[in-house]
Design an enzyme around this catalytic site. Structure first.
Site, short mmCIF file in Angstrom:
data_model
loop_
_atom_site.label_atom_id
_atom_site.label_comp_id
_atom_site.label_asym_id
_atom_site.label_seq_id
_atom_site.Cartn_x
_atom_site.Cartn_y
_atom_site.Cartn_z
N CYS A 84 0.84 -1.20 0.00
CA CYS A 84 0.00 0.00 0.00
C CYS A 84 0.88 1.26 0.00
CB CYS A 84 -0.97 -0.03 1.18
SG CYS A 84 -2.33 1.16 1.03
N HIS A 181 -3.59 -5.25 0.80
CA HIS A 181 -3.03 -5.71 2.07
C HIS A 181 -3.04 -7.24 2.13
CE1 HIS A 181 -2.56 -1.87 4.21
NE2 HIS A 181 -3.59 -1.47 3.48
N GLU A 183 -1.74 -9.04 4.40
CA GLU A 183 -1.73 -9.51 5.79
C GLU A 183 -3.12 -9.72 6.38
OE1 GLU A 183 -1.06 -4.97 6.17
OE2 GLU A 183 -0.96 -6.55 4.66
#
Length: 525
Positions: A84, A181, A183
């Site tokens: 990002c 993202h 994660e």
């Protein structure tokens, strides 16, 4: 063996997901730490990472005061992965172009189409797009800026639905970036993407495992402490209990535990720990009753941060007094864990604020010749629990709900009084007892009652009742960095509420907290 010889450094730009990212990396068996974006070259060399991940963040590279990547990072010759904001700032600093968009911002679940082959993404996809026939990913995005031109020698390997850059790569320099993202669980192949970067590109081996962690902590403690004496602040919580058992394995009877009863504890819980320690742990524990001392110090104090500071100060005073009575103590051990360090704003991005102070971060300063020992400082709560199980702690103790260091003081809004603590203990006992009876306790990460310093009208028989209000709090979480309020049934809440108002005569009303973290914290104070 050293369990952290292979390691990933996360440069933190203030993302709310940074700690989640660290956990995801460790779940792959590779050690990770986060650091500020303005870390020095010597600090990076000392950490000696196999690769670097640039976190997301709330900033725009277009703004002059936004954080940036130190130039020496690109000269290290190791793989770098920007997420990002991390991708945007990497692109910007290497000569690419980043622009702010208004109508085409993306927040939430969306799709990315894979355009070209890359070792970074080959064979990782969710489905084949019916229109284009290309591989595609379901991802989570949260951004207002986009990379409109990638730097020289970079290739666009994925785009979003607006045909904007969603993934880029420089294969020769092992530099990669994604706008989404990986994660978060909403990015379905996020774990696979992280694993590809960490194991295939950075060539990290999976050595961050519980058995290895225990061996390393034991050996490091032996080397550090030698023949010195150690004193441990023992609360009976899983963090201090695991610390005690690790010290016992490392240095035998060279340490002693000090348990301070400050009147702010959930005593019925500690009785179980005390019995377990007496029967199984062979620990030397000094028990000190200091209830009145703490209550006196808290008279007239309403601010939660001041309450934490006062409790920490009095703990320090009591410990220092006791340590002076012990012979040749050189070390003070604490059960500090990584989330304590994070929330205290230590060793994190300078763009983050302190969420709340922790009484066990930073140590005691009144005795100049004593050193601080924090064996589990770099571990997350779930890692501490896994170590506890490996050390023989029963499951129901290892997975007992967390209890805050300041105790009931931060579950009583405003001034703390003994009578409030007594009420809260009785209410909390009912709540936890019912959770266990309905087999809900192990499904919930943390549950407790909060004393609200306000009266509410109720009816008891034919009598008007004007008594205290209690809030119930229950959350579900993986890492305690984010949490969602637990969906407890109306029937269950009704049963608990009825028991409380009928069995605890000082209470007339019970409410249930439906706030998630963020924006709220798990504890009320």
């Amino acid at each position: 063996m050293k369990c952290n010889n292979h390691r990933i450094l996360v440069i933190d730009f203030g993302s709310q997901y940074t700690q989640l990212l660290l956990r995801r990396i460790r779940e792959l068996g590779v050690y990770s730490e986060s650091c500020s974006w303005n870390i020095s070259k010597s600090q990076v060399y000392a950490f000696n990472p196999n690769g670097i991940i640039l976190s997301g963040g709330p900033y725009s590279v277009i703004d002059n005061d936004s954080p940036y990547i130190p130039e020496f990072v690109f000269q290290l010759g190791i793989p770098i992965f920007g997420i990002c904001y991390g991708m945007q700032i990497m692109s910007f600093q290497l000569g690419g172009r980043v622009e702010r968009v208004i109508a085409q911002r993306e927040f939430g679940c969306t799709q990315v189409t894979i355009l070209s082959k890359s070792v970074f993404i080959n064979d990782i996809y969710d489905y084949v797009d019916d229109v284009t026939g290309r591989f595609a990913l379901d991802v989570w995005m949260s951004h207002g800026d986009v990379v409109t031109t990638v730097p020289k020698d970079f290739t666009v390997i994925g785009v979003n639905k607006y045909r904007q850059v969603a993934m880029m790569a420089n294969e020769d320099r092992h530099l990669y970036g994604v706008q989404f993202h990986p994660e978060v669980t909403h990015t379905k192949k996020g774990k696979s993407i992280l694993e590809r970067f960490i194991t295939c590109i950075c060539r990290c081996k999976s050595s961050w495992k519980i058995a290895n962690i225990i061996d390393d902590i034991v050996m490091d403690t032996r080397v550090k402490v030698g023949n010195d004496k150690v004193v441990l602040g023992f609360s009976g919580g899983i963090d201090s209990l695991v610390t005690a058992l690790l010290l016992r394995r490392a240095i035998g009877h060279q340490f002693i535990c000090i348990y301070i009863d400050n009147g702010l504890l959930s005593n019925y819980e500690f009785d179980r720990i005390k019995n377990f320690c007496a029967l199984n742990c062979n620990l030397d524990i000094i028990y000190l009753s200091q209830e009145q001392r703490f209550f006196n110090a808290l008279i007239g104090v309403n601010d939660p941060e001041k309450k934490r500071k006062i409790i920490g100060r009095v703990f320090t005073e009591v410990f220092e007094e006791q340590i002076r009575n012990l012979v040749a103590v050189k070390w003070l051990a604490q059960g500090t864990i990584y989330s304590d360090v994070i929330e205290s704003g230590v060793s994190l991005s300078s763009f983050k604020n302190v969420i709340k102070s922790h009484h066990n971060v930073g140590g005691f300063c009144g005795i100049t010749d004593i050193q601080l020992l924090e064996p589990i400082r770099n571990l997350f709560k779930d890692e501490v629990r896994s170590i506890g199980l490996d050390l023989g702690i029963p499951y129901d103790i290892a997975y007992r709900h967390p209890f805050p260091g300041p105790g009931l003081a931060i579950r009583i809004l405003g001034e703390v009084k003994k009578e409030y603590c007594d009420i809260l203990r009785r209410v909390d006992f009912i709540f936890i007892e019912e959770l266990k009876r309905e087999h809900l306790y192990s499904k919930i990460s943390q549950a407790f009652a909060v004393f609200l310093p306000t009266h509410s009208v109720g009816i008891q028989g034919d009598q008007r009742k004007y008594k205290w209000v209690i809030a119930l709090r229950a959350v579900e979480t993986i890492d305690f960095m984010t949490a969602h309020w637990a969906y407890l049934s109306y029937d269950f809440l009704n049963k608990v509420s009825n028991r409380i108002v009928n069995e605890v005569e000082e209470v007339s009303r019970v409410v249930y907290d439906i706030s998630s973290k963020p924006p709220a914290t798990i504890e009320w104070e």
